[in-house]
Design a protein around this motif. Structure first.
Motif, short mmCIF file in Angstrom:
data_model
loop_
_atom_site.label_atom_id
_atom_site.label_comp_id
_atom_site.label_asym_id
_atom_site.label_seq_id
_atom_site.Cartn_x
_atom_site.Cartn_y
_atom_site.Cartn_z
N GLU A 1 0.83 -1.20 0.00
CA GLU A 1 0.00 0.00 0.00
C GLU A 1 0.87 1.26 0.00
O GLU A 1 0.59 2.21 -0.73
N ARG B 1 -8.88 2.80 1.91
CA ARG B 1 -8.05 1.80 2.59
C ARG B 1 -8.55 0.37 2.34
O ARG B 1 -9.71 0.15 2.03
N GLY B 2 -7.65 -0.57 2.52
CA GLY B 2 -7.99 -1.99 2.45
C GLY B 2 -7.69 -2.66 1.13
O GLY B 2 -7.76 -3.88 1.02
N ARG C 1 -10.10 -6.39 -2.30
CA ARG C 1 -10.20 -6.33 -0.85
C ARG C 1 -11.41 -7.17 -0.47
O ARG C 1 -12.37 -7.32 -1.24
N THR D 1 -15.16 -4.57 3.64
CA THR D 1 -14.05 -3.76 4.16
C THR D 1 -14.52 -2.33 4.37
O THR D 1 -15.10 -1.72 3.48
N ASP D 2 -14.27 -1.82 5.56
CA ASP D 2 -14.58 -0.43 5.86
C ASP D 2 -13.55 0.43 5.13
O ASP D 2 -12.34 0.29 5.35
N SER E 1 -11.14 2.46 7.64
CA SER E 1 -10.18 1.74 8.49
C SER E 1 -9.37 0.71 7.73
O SER E 1 -8.27 0.35 8.13
N GLY E 2 -9.93 0.18 6.64
CA GLY E 2 -9.28 -0.89 5.90
C GLY E 2 -9.52 -2.26 6.50
O GLY E 2 -8.99 -3.26 6.01
N HIS E 3 -10.35 -2.33 7.55
CA HIS E 3 -10.64 -3.61 8.21
C HIS E 3 -12.04 -4.08 7.83
O HIS E 3 -12.94 -3.26 7.57
N VAL E 4 -12.23 -5.40 7.84
CA VAL E 4 -13.54 -5.95 7.52
C VAL E 4 -14.49 -5.70 8.68
O VAL E 4 -14.19 -6.00 9.83
N ASP E 5 -15.64 -5.13 8.37
CA ASP E 5 -16.71 -4.91 9.33
C ASP E 5 -17.72 -6.04 9.10
O ASP E 5 -18.25 -6.16 8.00
N GLU F 1 -19.83 -6.79 5.72
CA GLU F 1 -19.58 -8.04 4.98
C GLU F 1 -20.90 -8.79 4.75
O GLU F 1 -21.17 -9.26 3.65
#
Length: 110
Positions: free
Chosen positions: A47, A59-60, A78, A82-83, A86-90, A94
């Protein structure tokens, strides 16, 4: 700036696990980056690296493959849900994305 001199971004597309997009670098930019070793026909970028060359997206995203016939096209994906901040899976995002995929294209793989 003409289209030949700027980075182009595809619309997002998805399967039941990932969302995807491709990013098209101007060929002159790719040649310049290749000549310095910053980008090669077989190198996947982190990234930090793709942001450093001017790719801008939420992000992500992960540069997961090289399109060998046209290495100036970067392939990203991704996980669904993915949020983008934040780049993280919510888990809720999902679930919603998988449900949307199921409704559009039929049953999900197990």
């Amino acid at each position: 700036m003409s289209g030949a001199n700027r980075i182009e971004y595809s619309e997002k597309y998805a399967d039941d696990r990932y969302e995807y997009r491709h990013v098209i670098l101007p060929k002159d930019m790719f040649r310049k980056l290749s000549s310095t070793g910053r980008l090669t026909e077989s190198r996947l970028l982190t990234e930090h690296q793709w942001r450093e060359i001017g790719v801008q997206q939420s992000r992500g995203w992960v540069h997961y493959a090289v399109h060998r016939p046209e290495p100036h096209i970067l392939l990203f994906r991704r996980p669904l849900g993915t949020d983008p901040q934040s780049g993280h899976v919510d888990p809720e995002l999902e679930r919603q994305a998988r449900e949307e995929y199921k409704n559009q294209f039929g049953l999900l793989r197990k």
